[in-house]
Design a protein around this motif. Structure first.
Motif, PDB file in Angstrom:
ATOM      1  N   HIS B  29       0.926  -1.243   0.047  1.00 54.87           N
ATOM      2  CA  HIS B  29      -0.036   0.104  -0.012  1.00 54.87           C
ATOM      3  C   HIS B  29       1.013   1.180  -0.088  1.00 54.87           C
ATOM      4  CE1 HIS B  29      -4.000  -1.755   1.577  1.00 54.87           C
ATOM      5  NE2 HIS B  29      -3.616  -2.566   0.718  1.00 54.87           N
ATOM      6  N   ARG B  30       0.748   2.282  -0.705  1.00 53.92           N
ATOM      7  CA  ARG B  30       1.286   3.364  -0.954  1.00 53.92           C
ATOM      8  C   ARG B  30       0.562   4.687  -0.592  1.00 53.92           C
ATOM      9  NH1 ARG B  30       2.688   3.377  -6.998  1.00 53.92           N
ATOM     10  NH2 ARG B  30       3.691   5.263  -6.552  1.00 53.92           N
ATOM     11  N   SER B  31      -0.666   4.675   0.036  1.00 55.66           N
ATOM     12  CA  SER B  31      -1.427   5.745   0.416  1.00 55.66           C
ATOM     13  C   SER B  31      -1.700   5.338   2.056  1.00 55.66           C
ATOM     14  CB  SER B  31      -2.728   5.953  -0.213  1.00 55.66           C
ATOM     15  OG  SER B  31      -3.273   7.020   0.071  1.00 55.66           O
ATOM     16  N   VAL B  32      -1.583   6.514   2.672  1.00 58.50           N
ATOM     17  CA  VAL B  32      -1.729   6.548   4.113  1.00 58.50           C
ATOM     18  C   VAL B  32      -2.513   7.883   4.583  1.00 58.50           C
ATOM     19  CG1 VAL B  32      -0.812   6.557   6.525  1.00 58.50           C
ATOM     20  CG2 VAL B  32       0.343   5.023   4.587  1.00 58.50           C
ATOM     21  N   SER B  33      -3.567   7.407   5.300  1.00 62.64           N
ATOM     22  CA  SER B  33      -4.433   8.670   5.648  1.00 62.64           C
ATOM     23  C   SER B  33      -4.486   8.622   7.497  1.00 62.64           C
ATOM     24  CB  SER B  33      -6.000   8.500   5.176  1.00 62.64           C
ATOM     25  OG  SER B  33      -5.865   8.525   3.607  1.00 62.64           O
ATOM     26  N   TRP B  34      -4.603   9.747   7.676  1.00 58.94           N
ATOM     27  CA  TRP B  34      -4.700   9.954   9.342  1.00 58.94           C
ATOM     28  C   TRP B  34      -6.026  10.560   9.566  1.00 58.94           C
ATOM     29  CZ3 TRP B  34      -1.103   8.175  13.001  1.00 58.94           C
ATOM     30  CH2 TRP B  34       0.138   7.738  12.360  1.00 58.94           C
ATOM     31  N   TYR B  35      -6.632  10.121  10.696  1.00 59.46           N
ATOM     32  CA  TYR B  35      -7.823  10.563  11.149  1.00 59.46           C
ATOM     33  C   TYR B  35      -7.589  10.903  12.714  1.00 59.46           C
ATOM     34  CZ  TYR B  35      -9.574   8.766   6.637  1.00 59.46           C
ATOM     35  OH  TYR B  35      -9.604   8.571   5.317  1.00 59.46           O
TER      36      TYR B  35
END
Lengths: 112, 112
Positions: B29-35
């Protein structure tokens, strides 16, 4: 360990028809469930929730059903509109720590 | 395949300190999101990274920053901590942006 599973990565429905998004969970301690909606380039936004003392919660075109014995919940959207096209996340939390567990999401496409 | 991992799982800091949280995405996986997830505000989007570049950013002050490394691992930093920063910080990874997201277990930050 995926405690919350959305087994359908995508769903396509015709405008005006019903959209049914499904979610299964494994942890019987979960007592609060939420659905989030996510548009491209935006963060998820809260849609609707249900606690384990209920088996149905309705808000306009959106209804969430909870089947505790089957550890299954579903989100019904009636009638579906093109603006509903988004990714829908199911989430669950347990009372002992309030940490949330999320499903992987289902991409809904509503065709005009 | 191992899931998304976040470290540490729990953290206690005092006001004015700074903190760094780490997220290791699913392999490939190359996309990382933070919440940020709080009982009052629900789930709020912080930022999204893809191939070491910040692609999207939520409405948070500059005290919140992040970065992504060449191996797709991501870190989130919060400086000058405030009591209101106490929350569950979730990381989610996907193969590419807008693909199905897989959430980590979160880091629960408590600011005293």
């Amino acid at each position: 360990d995926q405690q919350v599973k959305q087994n359908s990565p995508s769903l396509s429905v015709q405008e005006g028809r019903i959209s049914i998004l499904n979610c299964d969970y494994t942890n019987s301690m979960f007592d609060y469930f939420l659905w989030y909606k996510k548009y491209p380039a935006e963060g998820p936004t809260f849609l609707i929730s249900i606690s384990s003392i209920k088996d149905k919660n309705e808000d306009g075109r959106f209804t969430v059903f909870l089947n505790k014995s089957a550890k299954h919940l579903s989100l019904h959207i009636v009638p579906s509109q093109p603006g509903d096209s988004a990714v829908y996340f199911c989430a669950a939390s347990a009372p002992e720590n309030n940490d949330m567990r999320f499903g992987a999401g289902t991409r809904l496409t509503v065709k005009p | 395949k191992a899931g998304v991992t976040q470290t540490p799982r729990y953290l206690i800091k005092t006001r004015g300190q700074q903190v760094t949280l780490s997220c290791s995405p699913i392999s490939g996986h190359r996309s990382v999101s933070w919440y940020q997830q709080t009982p009052g505000q629900g789930l709020q989007f912080l930022f999204e990274y893809f191939s070491e570049t910040q692609r999207n950013k939520g409405n948070f002050p500059g005290r919140f920053s992040g970065r992504q490394f060449s191996n797709s691992r991501s870190e989130m930093n919060v400086s000058t901590l405030e009591l209101g920063d106490s929350a569950l910080y979730l990381c989610a990874s996907s193969f590419v942006i807008e693909d199905t997201q897989y959430f980590g277990p979160g880091t629960r930050l408590t600011v005293l």
